[in-house]
Each structure stands twice: as C-alpha cells, then as structure tokens.
Design an enzyme around this catalytic site. Structure first.
Site, PDB file in Angstrom:
ATOM      1  N   GLU A   1       0.808  -1.214   0.000  1.00 43.88           N
ATOM      2  CA  GLU A   1       0.000   0.000   0.000  1.00 43.88           C
ATOM      3  C   GLU A   1       0.843   1.266   0.000  1.00 43.88           C
ATOM      4  OE1 GLU A   1      -3.077   0.578  -0.386  1.00 43.88           O
ATOM      5  OE2 GLU A   1      -4.129  -1.305  -0.040  1.00 43.88           O
ATOM      6  N   SER A   2       1.791   1.375   0.901  1.00 41.09           N
ATOM      7  CA  SER A   2       2.514   2.637   1.068  1.00 41.09           C
ATOM      8  C   SER A   2       4.022   2.486   1.081  1.00 41.09           C
ATOM      9  CB  SER A   2       2.088   3.301   2.376  1.00 41.09           C
ATOM     10  OG  SER A   2       2.570   2.550   3.491  1.00 41.09           O
TER      11      SER A   2
END
Length: 648
Positions: free
Chosen positions: A502-503
């Site tokens: 995700e990040s």
C-alpha cells in the site's frame, strides 16, 4: 493572540541569536532557528527574519529561505534578481520551481519574448500552451501547428491555459472539419459526451444533429436498434451503431451481443470494424466472467485475434480447467515479456494436467528458484521450501555515511528533519540522477538508516538488484503491528504485506483516490471501521499516526477476512477493490482454484495487488523468523456465490 505570538517570536529570537552566536553551532540549533525564520517570514516579522537568515548562511537549507522570500515578492522582483537566483541555485530543485513561477508571472504580464527566453521546454501542458502562444506572438510559427494538433487531439478537456491557443487554431486553415470530428470521436470514446457537444457547436446544423444523436446513444444505447436516422448505411451511421452496440454490451454483454448479431448484416462494415466489435464483446465477456466467454473467444476469426484475445482466452481456460485451450493460447501469444513467470507457471500447470508431468516438473523446478508469487506457487507444486535469495546490496554499509557530503543528499536529510518531506524527495531524486550505480546502492542503505523506507525501496529498484531483503522488506512499527495482530487475531506477516504494497511504509502517503497513511485508508472507511469496532474516529491528521493507522487498517482487514470466511485471497482483493466488487467476481456454481481466480480478476491493479501481498506475506514470515506458510494454504479454493458468508 497576536501579542502572544509576537512575544513568543521575540523570546525565541533572543534564544536563537544566543545559540547561533556560540562558536560551535550544532545542527539541532540551526534547525530551530530555521523553523523560527520560516515562521517570522510567514507572519511578516521581517526584521527577525533578516537577522535569523543572516545567521543561517552556512545551514544546508539556507536556499529554501531565500526561495520563500523571493517567492513572496516575486511580483516586484527584478529580472536580474530572479536570474541570479536561478544561477546560484541551479543544482537544486528550487531552480526548476522558481523558473515555473517566473514563467507564470511573465505570462500574466504578457511578456511573451521574455517568456520564450526563460522557457526551458518543460512538458507541462499549461506551459506548453503558453509557449506556443508566445511563439505565435513572436512569429516563430515553425512546428506550432503540429504541436497544437497534438494538444488538441485528446478526448478530455485540456488545461484552461490552452483555450486561447485553441481559439487561434480554429481560425487557421489547417483546422478542418476532419480534425474537429477526430476530437469528437476521441471525446465519445473517452465517455465525454459533454465535450463532444461543446465541440459540435462549430459544426453545421446537419453534422451537429449527428453528434446530438451520438450523445443520445451514449445515454440510451438501445436506440441504435430503433432510430430511423440510423437506417441509412454510411460512415457516420456505422460509427454510431458500432459505438451503441459496444455501449449496450458494456451495460449487458448478452444484449450487446444479440444486438450486434441482429444488425451487423444491415450495414457494409469492413472486416476491421467487424473484428473490432466481435473482439471487444468477447473480451468484455471474459472480463465479466460470462459463461460463454471462452466460446465467443474461440469463435473469433484469425483476423480478430491479438495478444489480448490469447491472454483472456487463456484466463477463461484457466477458469474452465480447459487445459488444452490453455496450452494452445499460451503458444499463440506473440509477446510474453510482460509476465514471463506467469506464463511459465501456467504452461507447467497445463502440462501437468494433461499428463506431461516430467516437462511440467522441469518448469516448476526452474520457477521455484524465484522469490516471486509464481516461484512460491511452483515450489508448492513440488513440495519445496521457498527460495528467499537474501543478498546484501553493499559489502560495507558504513560507507553510505560518506554520501552526506553530497550537498543534495545533505539537504534531503535536513528537509526530512524539519518535516519538509516533499522537498526532501525532490532533492533526493535530483541527487540520485548524478550518482553512479555504486553510489545509488549506498544511497538505498542510507535512506533505510534514516528510516525513510519508501525511498530506500524506490532507490533499490533503480539499481536493478533486488535481493537485499533488509532494504526491500523492512519491518518498522513492530510493536504496533504485533499489538494489532494480537488484538485482531491476524498474521503479522499479512499486515506487513498489506503495508508494503500500500505505502511501502510511507506514514504520510496520500494516494490519488485520497487513501491515507501506512495502510492507505479512505477517511470514510477509517471512520466506519472505527465505529464498527468501538474505536474513536480519527480526527484531523490523526489517521497519519502509525499506531492509529495500523490499528484501523488491521481492523478493516480482519473485517474483510470475516466477511469472506477467512479466505486471504478474497480478503486481500477486497482490501484493494472493495468487498462489493469482489463478490461480483465469485464463481456462480462451482468452487474455483484460487490461482485461476486471481488471474481472472478483471482489474489489473487488484490482480497484481493480490499476487504481491500474498508473496510479500511469505517473505515477511521468513523475516519474522517463521517458516513461511505455503501459498497453497493461504489460497483456499474460492467458493461460489451460493456459499454463505457471515455478513456484517
């Protein structure tokens, strides 16, 4: 309030002056003074700002103070001063940013000749249009029409900076009905009937009526079967009919197919047009998992077949366990370079299922050496342990510290320390451009030491050497992940896999869709999850706090696992695409092997996401000191929609 601010500034100023006047100034003190100088500039305390600025000339971020000051008074600054700034700080990102501000100022002042002198050819639509207008004003017309056409021919509205350029273009002899129709077609293909209607205002009454009918077909595609205006067989009616059929198929693929079979013979479509519609409907059926998708793909004539057709024919064959069709589809592919491991795995699966076990085992054996989703699946087929291939990127990590002598690297570090991460990333990217491969490797190590994990991961990727698992798969926030895993009965490796995808552990990450933080939560999802689990809703920037973000993201992940009966592939897909969408992708009647289900996810992003997260989870289990759970156990068969999940 203002009095308190001024008093605080004065006291801070006195403290800063005392600190900075000391012979041995440390960076911590300079950072305090830098922040204070920023605040003084922002609040109009010019005397305080000037004194602090004078004390900070040797501080790495001094150029940022000069930039902010000049930016605030750019409207009155002389050209000589701006040019001096650009020259002095040419090796920093600030030069590019200041040039952009100056270009915009020159445009606003109609200083077209100076604009052309300053323009650096940046490929930003706004400035490209300004530059073309400037060239027109200066009579420098070579290539202007060709460049204007490239900006014109898109199916969406361009930046407002292009409006005046396009107005000029419409008066030019090369602006023909053909180029106007070309953009109308692009607009309709992009699902932008509003733009098409706007453009049609420049057409004659007859042609404007055709565009109006085309827009009606966009809203109600079934009228292609009934509108008398479409009965004549000519180019424009054929265009609108094709568009309407495909638009109808998008709503209901069976209705679109039936409409096409009904009317295709009424028009003199050429073979290319017939192939386009046949192929588009068959592919749409495959995306939607229609029961006749494989039949329709198989029925396409050779002239309609391309690699998209062979790819989705293979995917449909996976779904139907049609191993012979899978083998022939893979063989027909002209280019497998985008997904080489995928096609090797599925060829091995098809060979295994059709009795060619020895050849299948050879392919599996080669694949099992890879630290990859398909490598892990192949290892599972052979009962082998996973190959992690962990090799440090550099032999002497301590040497990374020497990179701090590079000015851009030092500025990036200081920017991180004072909370200007976007500026730090610009400095870092510019510094990397001037590095050797050896220096880039050391830079990845340095970024990881700083706790700048996302940029360490990105920097490793630039080296092309991907086997340093410490750099590529860090394990920050261990206490927060352990607590969340315990509270929600989750596998910590799966939480780490989600965060990594995700990040990449950028705590302040913001996606284009507005998802926030380490586990990329939409504000609405975060608030809903907090309410559902009896947690306080995050306020302000609290969602960026790692502890809160991991707490809420893990709660949401546990909710997806509960909703989908503990199936990790489904829960992971739902985390990315939303649970309602995932439910529409479930098989209708019989359970489906998960590897085949994953390949048939219609969204590339989600398909790739599920593969990555499941593979990352295996890597993280190894990093956390556990024997990786076989992906085969994480990937339980996908039950049909008739199975009951525990909803809500």
């Amino acid at each position: 309030m203002m009095y308190r601010v001024l008093r605080t500034l004065l006291l801070s100023f006195m403290l800063a002056i005392c600190l900075l006047s000391a012979r041995a100034q440390d960076l911590h003190q300079q950072r305090q003074a830098y922040r204070l100088a920023q605040l003084a500039l922002k609040t109009g305390q010019t005397e305080l700002y000037s004194q602090l600025k004078a004390q900070l000339k040797d501080y790495p971020l001094y150029p940022y103070l000069v930039y902010e000051e000049l930016k605030r008074r750019l409207s009155t600054a002389s050209h000589a001063e701006i040019e001096s700034f650009l020259g002095t700080y040419a090796t920093t990102p600030l030069s590019y940013q200041m040039r952009g501000l100056w270009l915009y100022k020159l445009y606003q002042e109609n200083r077209w000749q100076k604009f052309l002198e300053v323009y650096d050819g940046r490929g930003v639509t706004e400035f490209m249009c300004y530059a073309l207008r400037a060239r027109i004003r200066a009579g420098q017309l070579d290539g202007v029409i060709a460049e204007t056409k490239r900006l014109w021919l898109i199916g969406t509205s361009q930046h407002s900076a292009c409006d005046r350029l396009f107005e000029w273009f419409t008066t030019h002899p090369e602006f023909t009905p053909g180029i106007l129709w070309a953009r109308i077609e692009l607009a309709m293909a992009a699902g932008n009937p509003g733009l098409a209607g706007y453009l049609a205002e420049k057409l004659n009454d007859r042609d404007r009526a055709w565009v109006s009918l085309w827009r009606q077909v966009y809203a109600n595609p079934r009228i292609v079967l009934t509108d008398p205006a479409l009965e004549s067989d000519k180019l424009i009616t054929r265009q609108i009919v094709m568009y309407g059929v495909l638009r109808l198929a998008d709503f209901d693929v069976e209705q679109g197919k039936a409409a096409w079979e009904e009317i295709r013979s009424e028009y003199s479509f050429d073979q290319e047009a017939r192939d386009h519609v046949d192929r588009s409907i068959a592919l749409l059926a495959a995306y939607r998992h229609h029961s006749h998708a494989l039949d329709w793909l198989n029925a396409l004539p050779p002239s309609a077949c391309n690699d998209d057709v062979y790819t989705w024919r293979a995917r449909a064959a996976m779904r139907n366990s049609d191993w012979q069709t899978l083998k022939s589809s893979i063989k027909a592919l002209k280019d497998t370079s985008d997904e080489p491991l995928m096609w090797k795995y599925w060829l091995a699966r098809a060979l295994e299922e059709t009795g060619e076990t020895e050849r299948a085992r050879e392919l599996y054996s080669r694949l099992a050496r890879e630290r990859d989703y398909y490598g892990f699946l192949a290892a599972d087929r052979l009962g082998l342990t996973y190959s992690m291939q962990n090799h440090p990127l550099v032999e002497d990590p301590a040497a990374a510290g020497k990179l701090i002598d590079i000015r851009g690297v030092r500025r990036a570090y200081e920017l991180l320390r004072v909370g200007q991460e976007t500026d730090a990333r610009r400095e870092w990217a510019l510094a990397l451009n001037g590095m050797t491969l050896k220096q880039k490797k050391l830079a990845a190590v340095l970024a990881e030491k700083w706790g700048w994990y996302a940029d360490a991961i990105r920097t490793v990727a630039l080296t092309g050497e991907l086997d340093d698992l410490k750099l590529r798969f860090p394990t920050p926030y261990e206490a927060e992940v352990a607590a969340a895993a315990h509270n929600r009965k989750l596998d910590p490796a799966l939480i780490y896999g989600i965060m990594r995808r995700e990040s990449a552990f950028a705590a302040k990450a913001v996606s284009p869709s507005g998802a926030l933080g380490l586990m990329q939560l939409l504000p609405g999802t975060a608030a809903f999850t907090a309410h559902k689990f009896g947690l306080s809703a995050p306020t302000g920037n609290e969602i960026f706090d790692p502890k809160r973000n991991i707490e809420l993201g893990s709660a949401y992940l546990s909710d997806m696992l509960r909703r989908f009966g503990g199936n990790q592939a489904l829960a992971t897909a739902a985390y990315n695409a939303g649970p309602e969408r995932v439910e529409t992708w479930l098989p209708q009647k019989d359970a489906l092997p998960t590897d085949a289900w994953v390949e048939n996810i219609p969204y590339y992003e989600t398909r790739d996401y599920v593969k990555a997260v499941l593979a990352y989870a295996a890597v993280y289990e190894s990093k956390l000191g556990e024997d990786p759970m076989p992906l085969a156990k994480r990937m339980e068969p996908i039950p049909p929609t008739s199975a009951r999940y525990a909803h809500k």
